[in-house]
Design a protein around this motif. Sequence first.
Motif, PDB file in Angstrom:
ATOM      1  N   GLU A  41      84.875  23.623  15.669  1.00 16.21           N
ATOM      2  CA  GLU A  41      83.474  23.857  15.642  1.00 16.21           C
ATOM      3  C   GLU A  41      82.969  24.879  15.690  1.00 16.21           C
ATOM      4  OE1 GLU A  41      80.212  22.260  18.470  1.00 16.21           O
ATOM      5  OE2 GLU A  41      80.937  20.497  17.373  1.00 16.21           O
ATOM      6  N   LEU A  42      83.414  26.049  16.691  1.00 11.66           N
ATOM      7  CA  LEU A  42      83.208  26.964  16.936  1.00 11.66           C
ATOM      8  C   LEU A  42      83.730  28.213  15.527  1.00 11.66           C
ATOM      9  CD1 LEU A  42      84.132  27.831  20.354  1.00 11.66           C
ATOM     10  CD2 LEU A  42      81.743  28.517  19.414  1.00 11.66           C
ATOM     11  N   VAL A  43      84.477  27.847  15.346  1.00 12.83           N
ATOM     12  CA  VAL A  43      85.742  28.399  13.917  1.00 12.83           C
ATOM     13  C   VAL A  43      84.391  28.373  12.800  1.00 12.83           C
ATOM     14  CG1 VAL A  43      87.568  28.824  12.725  1.00 12.83           C
ATOM     15  CG2 VAL A  43      87.607  28.960  14.779  1.00 12.83           C
ATOM     16  N   ASN A  44      84.173  26.981  12.990  1.00 13.93           N
ATOM     17  CA  ASN A  44      83.476  26.168  11.309  1.00 13.93           C
ATOM     18  C   ASN A  44      81.483  26.969  11.377  1.00 13.93           C
ATOM     19  OD1 ASN A  44      85.089  25.196   9.992  1.00 13.93           O
ATOM     20  ND2 ASN A  44      84.719  23.603  11.000  1.00 13.93           N
ATOM     21  N   MET A  45      81.447  27.613  13.079  1.00 19.35           N
ATOM     22  CA  MET A  45      79.800  27.620  12.937  1.00 19.35           C
ATOM     23  C   MET A  45      79.982  29.394  12.733  1.00 19.35           C
ATOM     24  SD  MET A  45      77.953  29.016  16.832  1.00 19.35           S
ATOM     25  CE  MET A  45      78.842  29.602  16.935  1.00 19.35           C
ATOM     26  N   ASP A  53      73.494  29.450  20.413  1.00 18.32           N
ATOM     27  CA  ASP A  53      73.981  29.507  21.999  1.00 18.32           C
ATOM     28  C   ASP A  53      75.248  28.763  21.805  1.00 18.32           C
ATOM     29  OD1 ASP A  53      73.492  28.380  24.449  1.00 18.32           O
ATOM     30  OD2 ASP A  53      72.194  26.824  24.114  1.00 18.32           O
ATOM     31  N   VAL A  54      75.873  29.671  22.464  1.00 15.73           N
ATOM     32  CA  VAL A  54      77.201  28.676  22.586  1.00 15.73           C
ATOM     33  C   VAL A  54      77.611  28.544  24.149  1.00 15.73           C
ATOM     34  CG1 VAL A  54      78.498  29.843  21.228  1.00 15.73           C
ATOM     35  CG2 VAL A  54      78.475  31.384  23.247  1.00 15.73           C
ATOM     36  N   LEU A  95      86.224  34.139  22.819  1.00 18.45           N
ATOM     37  CA  LEU A  95      84.739  33.417  21.174  1.00 18.45           C
ATOM     38  C   LEU A  95      85.324  34.418  20.681  1.00 18.45           C
ATOM     39  CD1 LEU A  95      81.565  32.781  22.681  1.00 18.45           C
ATOM     40  CD2 LEU A  95      82.642  31.489  21.691  1.00 18.45           C
ATOM     41  N   LYS A  96      85.773  35.644  21.009  1.00 16.60           N
ATOM     42  CA  LYS A  96      85.630  36.786  20.017  1.00 16.60           C
ATOM     43  C   LYS A  96      86.939  36.878  19.159  1.00 16.60           C
ATOM     44  CE  LYS A  96      85.531  41.314  18.266  1.00 16.60           C
ATOM     45  NZ  LYS A  96      86.800  41.617  16.790  1.00 16.60           N
ATOM     46  N   GLU A  97      88.283  35.460  19.821  1.00 17.05           N
ATOM     47  CA  GLU A  97      88.940  35.350  19.328  1.00 17.05           C
ATOM     48  C   GLU A  97      88.817  34.550  18.283  1.00 17.05           C
ATOM     49  OE1 GLU A  97      93.353  33.165  20.551  1.00 17.05           O
ATOM     50  OE2 GLU A  97      92.654  34.316  22.063  1.00 17.05           O
ATOM     51  N   LEU A  98      88.114  33.560  18.529  1.00 12.17           N
ATOM     52  CA  LEU A  98      87.691  32.603  17.147  1.00 12.17           C
ATOM     53  C   LEU A  98      87.038  33.314  16.201  1.00 12.17           C
ATOM     54  CD1 LEU A  98      86.913  29.168  19.450  1.00 12.17           C
ATOM     55  CD2 LEU A  98      88.794  30.109  18.482  1.00 12.17           C
ATOM     56  N   TYR A  99      86.119  34.080  16.195  1.00 15.19           N
ATOM     57  CA  TYR A  99      85.053  35.157  15.720  1.00 15.19           C
ATOM     58  C   TYR A  99      86.198  35.481  14.847  1.00 15.19           C
ATOM     59  CZ  TYR A  99      82.493  38.827  13.607  1.00 15.19           C
ATOM     60  OH  TYR A  99      81.989  39.237  12.707  1.00 15.19           O
TER      61      TYR A  99
END
Length: 593
Positions: free
Chosen positions: A46-50, A64-65, A75-79
């Motif tokens: 979900e975060l990767v898609n966002m 909002d996370v 979060l930076k890793e998923l970004y």
Amino acid sequence: MHFQKKKVTRGTFKILSIILTLSIFVQAFLFRGFESKAISNSDKTELVNMFTKMLTTADYSMHDVSKYNLYFHELKELYDKAGSSGDALLAKYCYSYLGLGDEKLPNSKVKTVYLKTYGRAPVDFKSNFSKIKQNTNRILSGIQNDMTEADKALYLHDELVKCTVYANSNNYCYMGGGPLIFGTGICSGYNNAYTLLLKLAGIESFEVYNSNHSWNYVKIDNKWYNVDATWDDTGYSKGTGNGIYFRHFFLRSDKEFQTDKLKKHTGYKVTPLDGSTAVADSTIYSDSVLHDVENQIAFYKGYWYFANGKNIEKAKLTSSTSEVVYTAASNVEIVDIKDGVLTYRCNSESSTINLNGSESNVPKPEPKPEPKPEPEPSIVTKKTVASYYLLKKGGSRTNYKASNYISLGKGYITKEETIKNDSDKILKNLAQIPDYSKYLNQNEYVEWYSIKKEGDGWHVDGEIKENKQDDNQKPSDPEPSNPEPKPADPEPETPTPVNPEPQKPSSTATKAMFYLVKQGGSRTNYKASNYISLGSGTILTPTTIKNDEEAILKNLGEIPSYSKYIPDGYRVQWYSIKKENDGWHVDGEIIQK
């Protein structure tokens, strides 16, 4: 000497246990910013898609996370994962980085994130993304199937330095977006852009640095090498400032970089990979004859072809010597190789050599029946590289803030001479001007008012002004315009030849303004909306010619580039050379083949 063993009592053991427990608790408290409760795979997706959607749609809003209960590094890793491939990878170079909302400490749980932009205003994402995609596609399209990993790395190195001028001109110059979007960058911009190009070509690399400089570690055939594209680029490697570049810092070992006679890369940091530190100790390419070859080289069937004085020579990247292919009457310059035919220039004349066998050493004049204008004339040493700037409409010439000027990137002047407030004299000294048409509105033009030497090299300054001509007159563009794609639209596929190759203006050539009637337009409608202004070129003889295309073609000297205006299946028909109030005009029409 004897040591007496001390007996550990139950009380002592209890105290030690308490201390150990407290120690574990304190460590957990101190390092609470580095671990968090694992989230589910669905939350990660979900975060990767966002993040992917944020990157590719220019979404600058706060997100909002807080429900994920993660630290910033998580979060930076998923970004980074979201921006690791496809359009999101290129889009990532159009922003600064992932920003925090109101959190100040890196070991706090993050509540909100957003895409940080360069400067205070949102970036022009649509334009920037279009440029970086077009430029990377254009560069990658030149990779040939029989290139080795090292050949690909060399080709990408050369394409990067050709499209970039070393300049600290905007915030992008620190990142890969500088060279690949705006054509300017400093060392970190060069190596960040090179990292992207190598990644897109399937070659592993990462960036290394010391206290005041950075470059690349590149993995070729499972061995690591140093590559410093910045110091190989124009004016930075030898201080010549004349458009020359070479490959002295390409595929070098650590030892070579530590003892290099020109520059030293001492005290740099090598990023550990997979728990071990990379080491560049291979010397396979240390004696390559290509290291000190200046300017254009071209690849064909495993060999790199280059000019060396009067000789055209070839060598493999691993070779310490070269083989002479052809010797001309005077110094030559490589243009390119296409379909086994090498094009070179000698005394301003273009000729070709067939590299496929039977006629390999028999030069032939390059055919002149109506090829398209070259979008980027090759660099010659008599030209001097210069940075071009436009003062925004209504701006002040004495206000040197970046927000007051538009940086056009790299172009050329014919001689190093300071000129102020003499537009005619300045125009005569301009050799090649970067494309600036997108910055002008209808009925606006550029007045060039200064050529001067600054700390980072020669500058050409112009100002956007309003053209107060009547609506029933054709648009006027007083300055020569020979757009250079740095960075501009990718070079189009070669169309069926329809017009002569632009020639270098001779001493007797006359300046003329070139115009195209738009597809379906009328030759008798002189409104600006009906015409495309190509800027200035030259004609060989100032004479009026109408509706005689063959005679017109023979009289054309330098033709401004117009290929981007011509759709597939269409061509330009030149139908008029005539004298108007503001000088000579050459008129053409976009027609179907």
